[in-house]
Scaffold this motif. Structure first.
Motif, PDB file in Angstrom:
ATOM      1  N   MET A 191       0.851  -1.188   0.000  1.00  0.00           N
ATOM      2  CA  MET A 191       0.000   0.000   0.000  1.00  0.00           C
ATOM      3  C   MET A 191       0.886   1.237   0.000  1.00  0.00           C
ATOM      4  O   MET A 191       1.953   1.240   0.626  1.00  0.00           O
ATOM      5  N   PRO A 192       0.517   2.330  -0.696  1.00  0.00           N
ATOM      6  CA  PRO A 192       1.334   3.538  -0.689  1.00  0.00           C
ATOM      7  C   PRO A 192       1.457   4.112   0.698  1.00  0.00           C
ATOM      8  O   PRO A 192       0.611   3.908   1.557  1.00  0.00           O
ATOM      9  N   ASP A 193       2.535   4.843   0.911  1.00  0.00           N
ATOM     10  CA  ASP A 193       2.796   5.386   2.236  1.00  0.00           C
ATOM     11  C   ASP A 193       1.906   6.563   2.560  1.00  0.00           C
ATOM     12  O   ASP A 193       1.646   6.839   3.724  1.00  0.00           O
ATOM     13  N   VAL A 194       1.439   7.313   1.549  1.00  0.00           N
ATOM     14  CA  VAL A 194       0.620   8.500   1.786  1.00  0.00           C
ATOM     15  C   VAL A 194      -0.626   8.384   0.932  1.00  0.00           C
ATOM     16  O   VAL A 194      -0.558   8.019  -0.244  1.00  0.00           O
ATOM     17  N   ILE A 195      -1.760   8.682   1.525  1.00  0.00           N
ATOM     18  CA  ILE A 195      -3.025   8.708   0.800  1.00  0.00           C
ATOM     19  C   ILE A 195      -3.665  10.055   1.041  1.00  0.00           C
ATOM     20  O   ILE A 195      -3.376  10.742   2.028  1.00  0.00           O
ATOM     21  N   THR A 196      -4.515  10.445   0.096  1.00  0.00           N
ATOM     22  CA  THR A 196      -5.209  11.735   0.188  1.00  0.00           C
ATOM     23  C   THR A 196      -6.650  11.482   0.587  1.00  0.00           C
ATOM     24  O   THR A 196      -7.340  10.666  -0.021  1.00  0.00           O
ATOM     25  N   VAL A 197      -7.106  12.207   1.609  1.00  0.00           N
ATOM     26  CA  VAL A 197      -8.456  12.055   2.145  1.00  0.00           C
ATOM     27  C   VAL A 197      -9.139  13.400   2.056  1.00  0.00           C
ATOM     28  O   VAL A 197      -8.569  14.430   2.464  1.00  0.00           O
TER      29      VAL A 197
ATOM     30  N   ILE B   4       0.265   6.333   6.148  1.00  0.00           N
ATOM     31  CA  ILE B   4      -0.192   5.000   6.554  1.00  0.00           C
ATOM     32  C   ILE B   4       0.866   4.383   7.458  1.00  0.00           C
ATOM     33  O   ILE B   4       2.050   4.293   7.078  1.00  0.00           O
ATOM     34  N   GLU B   5       0.427   3.961   8.657  1.00  0.00           N
ATOM     35  CA  GLU B   5       1.325   3.232   9.575  1.00  0.00           C
ATOM     36  C   GLU B   5       1.076   1.754   9.364  1.00  0.00           C
ATOM     37  O   GLU B   5      -0.031   1.257   9.561  1.00  0.00           O
ATOM     38  N   ARG B   6       2.107   1.069   8.963  1.00  0.00           N
ATOM     39  CA  ARG B   6       1.950  -0.333   8.590  1.00  0.00           C
ATOM     40  C   ARG B   6       2.095  -1.229   9.824  1.00  0.00           C
ATOM     41  O   ARG B   6       3.020  -1.075  10.608  1.00  0.00           O
ATOM     42  N   SER B   7       1.163  -2.152   9.978  1.00  0.00           N
ATOM     43  CA  SER B   7       1.236  -3.138  11.076  1.00  0.00           C
ATOM     44  C   SER B   7       1.994  -4.361  10.619  1.00  0.00           C
ATOM     45  O   SER B   7       2.070  -4.650   9.423  1.00  0.00           O
ATOM     46  N   THR B   8       2.503  -5.105  11.550  1.00  0.00           N
ATOM     47  CA  THR B   8       3.336  -6.279  11.239  1.00  0.00           C
ATOM     48  C   THR B   8       2.551  -7.577  11.282  1.00  0.00           C
ATOM     49  O   THR B   8       3.111  -8.637  10.990  1.00  0.00           O
ATOM     50  N   TYR B   9       1.290  -7.495  11.686  1.00  0.00           N
ATOM     51  CA  TYR B   9       0.512  -8.728  11.812  1.00  0.00           C
ATOM     52  C   TYR B   9      -0.845  -8.533  11.169  1.00  0.00           C
ATOM     53  O   TYR B   9      -1.394  -7.431  11.175  1.00  0.00           O
ATOM     54  N   ASN B  10      -1.384  -9.619  10.610  1.00  0.00           N
ATOM     55  CA  ASN B  10      -2.731  -9.621  10.053  1.00  0.00           C
ATOM     56  C   ASN B  10      -3.745  -9.987  11.121  1.00  0.00           C
ATOM     57  O   ASN B  10      -3.460 -10.760  12.038  1.00  0.00           O
ATOM     58  N   LYS B  11      -4.906  -9.461  11.015  1.00  0.00           N
ATOM     59  CA  LYS B  11      -6.002  -9.831  11.913  1.00  0.00           C
ATOM     60  C   LYS B  11      -6.513 -11.212  11.530  1.00  0.00           C
ATOM     61  O   LYS B  11      -6.862 -11.442  10.371  1.00  0.00           O
ATOM     62  N   PRO B  12      -6.547 -12.154  12.452  1.00  0.00           N
ATOM     63  CA  PRO B  12      -6.978 -13.518  12.088  1.00  0.00           C
ATOM     64  C   PRO B  12      -8.462 -13.568  11.793  1.00  0.00           C
ATOM     65  O   PRO B  12      -9.246 -12.744  12.271  1.00  0.00           O
ATOM     66  N   PHE B  13      -8.803 -14.543  10.982  1.00  0.00           N
ATOM     67  CA  PHE B  13     -10.211 -14.742  10.642  1.00  0.00           C
ATOM     68  C   PHE B  13     -10.867 -15.592  11.728  1.00  0.00           C
ATOM     69  O   PHE B  13     -10.470 -16.738  11.957  1.00  0.00           O
ATOM     70  N   LEU B  14     -11.864 -15.029  12.389  1.00  0.00           N
ATOM     71  CA  LEU B  14     -12.542 -15.712  13.493  1.00  0.00           C
ATOM     72  C   LEU B  14     -14.000 -15.989  13.173  1.00  0.00           C
ATOM     73  O   LEU B  14     -14.839 -16.009  14.070  1.00  0.00           O
ATOM     74  N   GLY B  15     -14.302 -16.162  11.905  1.00  0.00           N
ATOM     75  CA  GLY B  15     -15.679 -16.474  11.538  1.00  0.00           C
ATOM     76  C   GLY B  15     -16.385 -15.285  10.933  1.00  0.00           C
ATOM     77  O   GLY B  15     -16.077 -14.130  11.212  1.00  0.00           O
TER      78      GLY B  15
END
Length: 676
Positions: A112-118, A134-145
């Protein structure tokens, strides 16, 4: 989410959470229980850019701070706009929906690009573009249903499993669930296997309605009225419960008062009966004196009567009338003394006969011992059988007014028993028996045979007291059979000039020499002093019994004699209770002053029985009694020490108690110095 004012809030983040389609946003706004699942990482940057434009059109608030290059974000409420948050449009906003799930790494296929326009709506018709880092996270959110759209393939997350439940506010009160605290029982009817039918009224069919019930609805009432009625009912219940509780409390108090009054009345009645019994026994002793103690009491009452009469005569009469009244009083006293002497002679004869029978009973008593199980075992020996035989013969020959045939049979039995041993005594007894049998055969009156029969009884008693003829009497004789023993344990009475055993002498506690014997003391008491130790003997017996109950090896109380106790009560305590000044000796007892130490004349107090019970329950005498009272008691203890220090047997205990007191005082002083 879209609120009532039309404002839209969006929190931007990278990863799958940031890749949400407009459809997912609409699904979130329409159904709060479902959160749309973002597309896979295979989506292109173009779709991401489209999402950015869409989010900008929906007024997402993510300010930018270009100075430090960091992003921070705060979640706003549904009805709050960017202006309401008070944020600076140039500062950095950090996303909060970053959650770390260890073990899962972000897929690096799409960047994803580092800067987005809103685009943010700043007014009614004005918009403003904002650059968002954009602050990038190191982990994905798990799928819990969640859910998947079959036609488009879009996945929607389940909001109940993806978000934390809202915590209820803390009220400071521990609450419990009603379903877990109460049990509700219900009765449910079930259909049985048997088929049933219900008959209804129709044309041509009549069904009786005699048993039917007509139910009409009652008056409707609101929840406030319902709770008000419940509250009033609770108040009524509380009133009746409190009334019931008050009645029970009053009844319990009345019952306790009744029991206490009954116990007090019973105690008073018991004390009254005890006093009446003592007075009745004292009256019986005066009317029918039998023992030395009874005659002492009788002479003591005679002395008191003489003193009262003498005082009355000296107070009311003078001159010749006084002398005549004193002479008449002396004559009356002489008659009373003669009457007491006659009773004393009769009592001596009766007591002598009882003593003889008691001696013979001890000779005839079988041997007894206690077994391991507590049972008493008795065994008759030759000695006890011989004693029983002699006892029966003596009872028979000493019995009066029996027929001649029985008397003759008893005399023959006595003759056969005595003939077993040949000596001068037995020959004399046989001769007297033959003489009585001869006189009875000549029909001599029994009054003329009385002297002869007494001689036979006296000689037979001498025969019984000889150990060779009656071995059981060996340990019961006062005079030892060996004459050499008399020289070692015998004393001379200077009053009656007789040599007697030590038991025949009355030795006071402060005496250092052997004085007069008991009979001389008794004569002196009847002639001049006329004192009675009956009440003092009761106090001494009670004192010894109470000291035995302590079981602390008390010794001094068993060395005190009646004259010593009489001096202690009369001269030191003035025959009065130290608390109530009660002077009735029947109600007075002596107890320990300090119950932690053994009784002694310098550790005692004279009180009534009730006061003594209360005194023995005290734990601290210094806190209970006042200082003047304690000082007065200590002064009497000092007087008792000075008197009983003359007694050698008690002076040793006095020195030991003084040494112990000095040691205790030294310990207290040393401990106080150490504390300082």
């Amino acid at each position: 989410m879209e609120d009532a004012s039309g404002d839209v809030e969006v929190v931007a983040s990278d990863g799958p959470d940031a890749e949400q389609s407009p459809a997912s946003l609409q699904g979130e706004a329409g159904d709060p229980a479902e959160e749309p699942l973002l597309p896979e990482s295979a989506h292109t940057a173009q779709s991401e850019e489209g999402w950015n434009q869409q989010s900008a059109s929906q007024n997402s608030i993510l300010p930018k701070n270009t100075a430090n290059g960091t992003e921070t974000a705060s979640v706003t409420e549904d009805n709050e706009t960017l202006r309401d948050t008070g944020l600076n449009l140039d500062e950095t906003v950090q996303s909060e929906n970053q959650e770390c799930f260890p073990g899962e790494v972000i897929q690096l296929d799409y960047h994803m690009p580092d800067v987005i326009t809103v685009r943010v709506q700043t007014g009614s018709d004005s918009f403003q573009d904002i650059d968002v880092k954009i602050e990038r996270s190191t982990y994905n959110k798990p799928f819990l249903g969640g859910f998947r759209d079959v036609s488009t393939g879009v996945e929607f997350h389940n909001a109940g499993s993806q978000t934390k439940p809202r915590k209820p506010p803390d009220k400071g009160i521990q609450l419990f669930c009603k379903e877990t605290q109460t049990v509700v029982e219900k009765n449910n009817q079930q259909q049985t296997r048997n088929t049933t039918s219900t008959q209804m009224t129709k044309i041509g069919l009549y069904v009786s309605n005699m048993t039917d019930k007509l139910i009409t609805p009652g008056k409707y009432f609101t929840a406030e009225e319902y709770h008000k009625r419940r509250r009033e009912a609770v108040i009524v219940l509380q009133k009746y419960f409190r009334r019931w509780h008050a009645i029970n409390l009053v009844q319990n108090l009345k019952e306790q008062k009744r029991v206490r009054l009954a116990l007090e009345a019973q105690d008073e009645l018991r004390k009254k009966r005890e006093k009446e019994d003592k007075l009745r026994r004292e009256f019986e002793k005066k009317m029918n004196p039998k023992t030395k103690e009874d005659f002492e009491l009788l002479f003591h009452e005679l002395e008191l009567w003489m003193q009262e009469e003498t005082e009355r005569i000296n107070r009311t009469l003078t001159g010749a009338e006084r002398k005549a009244a004193l002479c008449a009083l002396l004559e009356e006293e002489t008659q009373l003394i003669a009457w007491i002497g006659m009773h004393k002679l009769d009592a001596n004869v009766e007591n002598q006969q009882k003593a003889i029978l008691q001696l013979l009973g001890k000779c005839a008593q079988p041997r007894r011992w206690k077994a391991f199980d507590g049972k008493i075992t008795e065994m008759d020996t030759q000695i006890s059988l011989r004693g029983k035989e002699l006892l029966e013969i003596y009872r028979s020959i000493s019995t009066k007014d029996i027929p001649k045939d029985e008397r003759t049979s008893v005399l023959l039995t006595l003759k056969c028993t005595v003939k077993e041993h040949e000596c001068k005594l037995t020959q004399e007894i046989v001769a007297l028996i033959d003489r009585e049998v001869d006189l009875m055969s000549r029909d001599v009156k029994e009054c003329n045979l009385e002297g002869l029969r007494k001689r036979i009884c006296t000689l037979f008693l001498q025969y019984i007291k000889i150990p060779e003829f009656n071995p059981g009497v060996t340990g019961l004789l006062k005079v030892p059979q060996d004459p050499l023993k008399l020289y070692k344990n015998i004393y001379f009475c200077h009053s009656c000039e007789k040599y007697l055993a030590p038991t025949e002498f009355f030795i006071p506690g402060n005496s250092r020499t052997i004085g007069r014997c008991r009979s001389c003391h008794q004569l002196d008491n009847e002639a001049r002093q006329r004192e009675s130790y009956f009440k003092y003997r009761l106090i001494l017996e009670h004192l010894k019994k109470s000291e035995v109950d302590y079981q602390d090896d008390s010794k001094i109380v068993f060395l005190i004699q009646l004259p010593d106790l009489q001096y202690l009560i009369a001269n030191i305590w003035n025959c009065q209770s130290a608390v109530s000044a009660c002077s009735d000796l029947y109600d007075l007892v002596m107890v320990r002053w300090d119950k932690q130490h053994e009784w002694s004349p310098w550790n005692t107090i004279l009180l009534t029985k009730g006061e003594a019970d209360a005194h023995l329950k005290l734990c601290n005498l210094q806190m209970t009694y006042q200082a003047p009272f304690i000082s007065r008691i200590e002064q009497r203890h000092i007087r008792a020490k000075n008197y009983f220090a003359q007694i050698p047997a008690i002076s040793s205990f006095l020195h030991r108690s003084n040494n112990q007191a000095n040691a205790n005082s030294y310990k207290k002083c040393s401990s106080s110095k150490l504390k300082k």
